[in-house]
Write a protein that holds these residues in place. Structure first.
Motif, short mmCIF file in Angstrom:
data_model
loop_
_atom_site.label_atom_id
_atom_site.label_comp_id
_atom_site.label_asym_id
_atom_site.label_seq_id
_atom_site.Cartn_x
_atom_site.Cartn_y
_atom_site.Cartn_z
N ARG B 227 0.83 -1.21 0.00
CA ARG B 227 0.00 0.00 0.00
C ARG B 227 0.87 1.26 0.00
O ARG B 227 0.56 2.23 -0.68
N ALA B 228 1.95 1.22 0.76
CA ALA B 228 2.79 2.42 0.85
C ALA B 228 3.30 2.81 -0.53
O ALA B 228 3.36 3.99 -0.86
N ALA B 229 3.68 1.82 -1.34
CA ALA B 229 4.19 2.11 -2.68
C ALA B 229 3.09 2.67 -3.58
O ALA B 229 3.34 3.55 -4.40
N GLN B 263 -1.24 -6.09 7.43
CA GLN B 263 -2.19 -5.88 6.33
C GLN B 263 -1.59 -6.31 5.00
O GLN B 263 -2.31 -6.67 4.09
N HIS B 264 -0.28 -6.25 4.88
CA HIS B 264 0.34 -6.75 3.64
C HIS B 264 0.42 -8.28 3.67
O HIS B 264 0.06 -8.94 2.70
N LEU B 265 0.84 -8.82 4.81
CA LEU B 265 0.94 -10.28 4.94
C LEU B 265 -0.41 -10.95 4.63
O LEU B 265 -0.47 -12.03 4.06
N ILE B 277 13.65 -9.47 0.52
CA ILE B 277 14.90 -8.72 0.40
C ILE B 277 14.66 -7.38 1.09
O ILE B 277 13.80 -6.60 0.68
N ASN B 278 15.40 -7.16 2.17
CA ASN B 278 15.18 -5.97 2.97
C ASN B 278 16.46 -5.65 3.71
O ASN B 278 17.18 -6.56 4.14
N LYS B 279 16.76 -4.36 3.85
CA LYS B 279 18.04 -4.02 4.50
C LYS B 279 17.94 -4.05 6.02
O LYS B 279 18.95 -4.01 6.70
N ASP B 280 16.71 -4.12 6.52
CA ASP B 280 16.53 -4.15 7.98
C ASP B 280 16.32 -5.59 8.43
O ASP B 280 15.28 -6.19 8.16
N VAL B 294 19.19 -10.17 3.80
CA VAL B 294 19.37 -8.84 4.34
C VAL B 294 20.34 -8.10 3.43
O VAL B 294 21.53 -8.42 3.38
N ALA B 295 19.81 -7.17 2.66
CA ALA B 295 20.66 -6.48 1.68
C ALA B 295 20.00 -5.19 1.25
O ALA B 295 18.78 -5.03 1.39
N ASP B 296 20.81 -4.29 0.74
CA ASP B 296 20.28 -3.08 0.12
C ASP B 296 19.73 -3.48 -1.25
O ASP B 296 20.43 -4.05 -2.08
N LEU B 297 18.46 -3.18 -1.46
CA LEU B 297 17.82 -3.68 -2.68
C LEU B 297 18.46 -3.12 -3.94
O LEU B 297 18.43 -3.77 -4.99
C1 LIG Z 1 -6.93 -0.34 7.18
C2 LIG Z 1 -5.58 -0.59 6.60
C3 LIG Z 1 -5.51 -1.36 5.46
C4 LIG Z 1 -4.28 -1.61 4.88
N1 LIG Z 1 -4.22 -2.40 3.77
C5 LIG Z 1 -3.02 -2.68 3.22
C6 LIG Z 1 -2.89 -3.53 2.08
O1 LIG Z 1 -3.88 -4.03 1.54
N2 LIG Z 1 -1.65 -3.78 1.60
C7 LIG Z 1 -0.52 -3.25 2.15
O2 LIG Z 1 0.59 -3.52 1.66
N3 LIG Z 1 -0.61 -2.45 3.22
C8 LIG Z 1 -1.83 -2.14 3.75
N4 LIG Z 1 -1.88 -1.29 4.83
C9 LIG Z 1 -0.68 -0.55 5.21
C10 LIG Z 1 0.28 -1.33 6.09
O3 LIG Z 1 -0.10 -1.19 7.44
C11 LIG Z 1 1.70 -0.78 5.92
O4 LIG Z 1 1.71 0.59 6.21
C12 LIG Z 1 2.27 -0.96 4.53
O5 LIG Z 1 2.10 -2.31 4.10
C13 LIG Z 1 3.74 -0.60 4.54
O6 LIG Z 1 4.29 -0.71 3.24
P1 LIG Z 1 5.84 -0.97 3.05
O7 LIG Z 1 6.22 -2.23 3.69
O8 LIG Z 1 6.12 -0.80 1.61
O9 LIG Z 1 6.49 0.30 3.77
P2 LIG Z 1 7.33 0.38 5.10
O10 LIG Z 1 6.62 -0.24 6.23
O11 LIG Z 1 7.76 1.79 5.21
O12 LIG Z 1 8.58 -0.53 4.81
C14 LIG Z 1 9.59 -0.22 3.89
C15 LIG Z 1 10.65 -1.29 4.04
O13 LIG Z 1 11.63 -1.10 3.06
C16 LIG Z 1 12.89 -1.38 3.61
N5 LIG Z 1 13.88 -0.64 2.83
C17 LIG Z 1 13.99 0.70 2.68
N6 LIG Z 1 15.02 0.99 1.86
C18 LIG Z 1 15.57 -0.19 1.50
C19 LIG Z 1 16.69 -0.53 0.66
N7 LIG Z 1 17.42 0.38 0.04
N8 LIG Z 1 16.98 -1.83 0.53
C20 LIG Z 1 16.24 -2.81 1.14
N9 LIG Z 1 15.19 -2.51 1.94
C21 LIG Z 1 14.86 -1.22 2.11
C22 LIG Z 1 12.79 -0.90 5.04
O14 LIG Z 1 13.74 -1.59 5.85
C23 LIG Z 1 11.36 -1.27 5.40
O15 LIG Z 1 11.28 -2.57 5.97
C24 LIG Z 1 -3.11 -1.05 5.43
C25 LIG Z 1 -3.20 -0.29 6.59
C26 LIG Z 1 -4.42 -0.06 7.17
C27 LIG Z 1 -4.48 0.77 8.42
#
Ligand SMILES: Cc1cc2nc3c(=O)[nH]c(=O)nc-3n(C[C@H](O)[C@H](O)[C@H](O)COP(=O)(O)OP(=O)(O)OC[C@H]3O[C@@H](n4cnc5c(N)ncnc54)[C@H](O)[C@@H]3O)c2cc1C
Lengths: 249, 313
Positions: B227-229, B263-265, B277-280, B294-297
């Protein structure tokens, strides 16, 4: 025009739910509760319509126990004008909720009902569509854009293939998706003001609605856990494992 | 017992979700009719006739049914549902929009998003973003059900069922289809793809997503997102995987720069093999990953792509 905004009190989206040992449901005692995130978006949209002058009054409605008053106060603090609690002791199913809401719509005659597309507890995604069916109204579900021009409601819906634009005749039911807006936080002064806003209570019996459940919950269990995985440290190792161990590429 | 499956289609061809829904219907063990309601939808009906396990195709062809508007379709369902004990639709945006409206007209409490059929009246469905599984028994004499398509295999298409016309579609005059902005792609569809490469906020931009697309093309994969993307505008909304996006269960799900929020899982944890693949190294996605790196994407993805070019050993 009045807008009715039904909202639901659920476990906070950030809390990891726990299934009860007796398999009767999930643990709700001493768990942080909040307004369903989709409902917050619905409240926000209604308030924006009032701020834009399209709407005169925003009425928040909750169906549930007395504790849902808290959730209604949150909606009032965000900016809803008044609130109605339909008090029930059991958590009614979506069809019963839709019937209760229909009874309130018949009384209040709103031009629009805005709801969340789903509640994050039961994940049913039914109530708005059912309410539209019971009322014989048009529906825009999973809406990420809403525009009202006179008697016409234009919506953009998030669908599996992308986006869909439809036009609805008023009055209409709208169920909102995540990207419609960013809900505001209630400010402290507004939280204080919300305490004085009207909050009425009615019961299902007063509304003449049968809320007896149609579904019997036999059990609630945790999903099977995934087996622990392994760490890889290079692309070569990852590709080797996918090819030769998992045999999936 | 007899079952009606509501076919999802674009008038010319059948959508894949219909096939998974027919498989779920087959598990109920009774005759299955497959409804194709649309406009100029003979093409979709012809394809529906090939679906294994069905007794006949019902075609309802009317201009008002062209665009899947629930206001026009639900009365048709109300009219024909009386002949059946079960009505099933896929839990897609089409099915989720339509079926509850029909359920209200029929005074039935719908059962949403079932992942397992235990008995003709007893179903398992995920609740709380898949953090719990609920088994429910319906006491309604007619059952209206939406089916989680990722939980059922697609039905085969080697049959030749008869096609019968039903009338009943009419314009309720409540809503009008104006247009759509569909995402066009040569890649496989998310919900049917064997491999999915999914990117999160860690991708940082839509330009960077092209890196994932290149990797996906090498793997013959679909591209998904968190969702964030999507919220950040890197990719269109229909890429979203999760509780409120699409639910997928491919053979391989590769999560890149996705933290693994519940919510993503909810949308991908039934995948056969999960790669993260995640750096954290503390990212929750690693708790469900079969292979965690564990790597920089920005370094890992080009290396991954290059490694795919090396001959299999
Ligand atoms: C009601 C509700 C419904 C939702 N429904 C959905 C849904 O359907 N789907 C969904 O996905 N989310 C949903 N969400 C949102 C969810 O809670 C998270 O906010 C969202 O999934 C986070 O997306 P993300 O993992 O991309 O971002 P983040 O949580 O910000 O994670 C980014 C990750 O990228 C890693 N990263 C950053 N830079 C690098 C790099 N250079 N190399 C490697 N790793 C890196 C970080 O370590 C971090 O783990 C919902 C939330 C709510 C409240």
């Amino acid at each position: 025009m009045k807008v009715l905004v039904p909202i639901k009190r659920v476990i906070d989206a950030n809390i990891k739910v726990r299934v009860k040992a007796d398999q009767s449901g999930v643990e709700l005692n001493n768990v942080k509760m909040a307004m369903n995130p989709f409902c917050e978006i619905a409240v926000e949209e209604a308030i924006r319509l009032r701020e834009a002058g399209t709407v005169d009054e925003v009425i928040a409605v909750a169906v549930g126990t007395g504790q849902s008053q808290e959730t209604l106060r949150t909606a009032l603090a965000m900016g809803a004008d008044r609130a109605i609690l339909v008090e029930t002791d059991l958590a009614p199913e979506p069809l019963a909720v839709a019937k209760l809401l229909k009874a309130l719509v018949d009384k209040e005659a709103p031009g629009l009902v805005i709801l969340g597309k789903q509640a994050i507890d039961g994940d049913n995604n039914q109530t708005g569509q059912m309410l539209a069916g019971l009322l014989g109204w048009s529906i825009g579900s999973f809406v990420s854009r809403l525009q009202i021009e006179g008697e016409t409601v234009r919506v953009t819906r998030e669908v599996d293939g992308g986006l869909e634009n439809i036009e609805l005749a008023s009055p209409a039911i709208i169920t909102v998706d995540l990207r419609l807006n960013e809900p505001r936080y209630a400010s402290l002064p507004n939280i204080m003001k919300a305490k004085k806003k009207p909050l009425d209570t009615v019961t299902a019996t007063e509304l003449g609605v049968d809320v007896a459940p149609r579904l019997e919950v036999l059990k609630v269990v945790e999903p099977p856990a995934r087996a622990a995985g392994v760490r890889v440290s290079s692309a070569a190792e990852l590709v080797e494992k996918l090819r030769n161990e998992a045999k999936v590429i | 017992m007899s079952i009606l499956v509501i076919g999802e289609h674009d008038n010319t061809s059948l959508r894949a979700a219909t096939l998974n829904t027919v498989t779920a219907a087959t598990a109920l063990g009774a005759e299955i009719d497959l409804l194709i309601a649309g406009s100029n939808c003979q093409g979709a009906a012809d394809e529906a006739a090939t679906v294994d396990g069905i007794t006949r195709v019902l075609i309802s062809d009317d201009p008002s049914l062209a665009d899947g508007l629930a206001e026009n379709l639900a009365p048709l369902l109300q009219q024909i549902a009386g002949d059946y004990t079960h009505v099933l639709a896929p839990a897609t945006t089409f099915g989720k929009n339509l079926l509850p409206r029909a359920a209200a007209l029929l005074d039935v409490q719908q059962i949403s998003d079932i992942s397992l059929i235990e008995a003709p009246d007893t179903f398992v469905r995920p609740i709380y973003a898949g953090n719990a599984l609920e088994t429910v028994r319906s006491t309604d004499s007619l059952k209206l059900i939406t089916v989680r398509t990722s939980a059922f295999d697609p039905a085969g298409q080697s049959g030749a069922a008869p096609i019968e016309a039903v009338s009943g579609g009419h314009d309720a005059g409540l809503s009008k289809f104006v247009g759509e902005e569909l995402t066009r792609s040569e890649r496989p569809e998310l919900t049917t793809a064997d491999i999915i490469v999914s990117g999160g906020r860690g991708m940082q931009s839509s330009e960077n997503f092209q890196m994932l697309e290149k990797l996906a093309d090498k793997l013959g994969a679909a591209v998904g997102a968190s969702r964030a993307a999507v919220d950040a505008g890197y990719v269109p909304n229909d890429y979203q995987v999760g509780q409120t996006g699409k639910v997928v269960a491919p053979t391989v799900y590769i999560a890149v720069g996705i933290s693994g929020a519940i919510q993503h899982l909810a949308g991908m944890k039934d995948s056969k093999v999960i790669v993260a693949i995640n750096k954290d190294e503390e990212a929750p996605i690693f708790q469900v990953a079969d292979y965690g790196w564990v790597a920089d994407l920005f370094e890992a993805i080009p290396q991954f792509e290059a490694a795919l070019d090396s001959p299999a050993s």
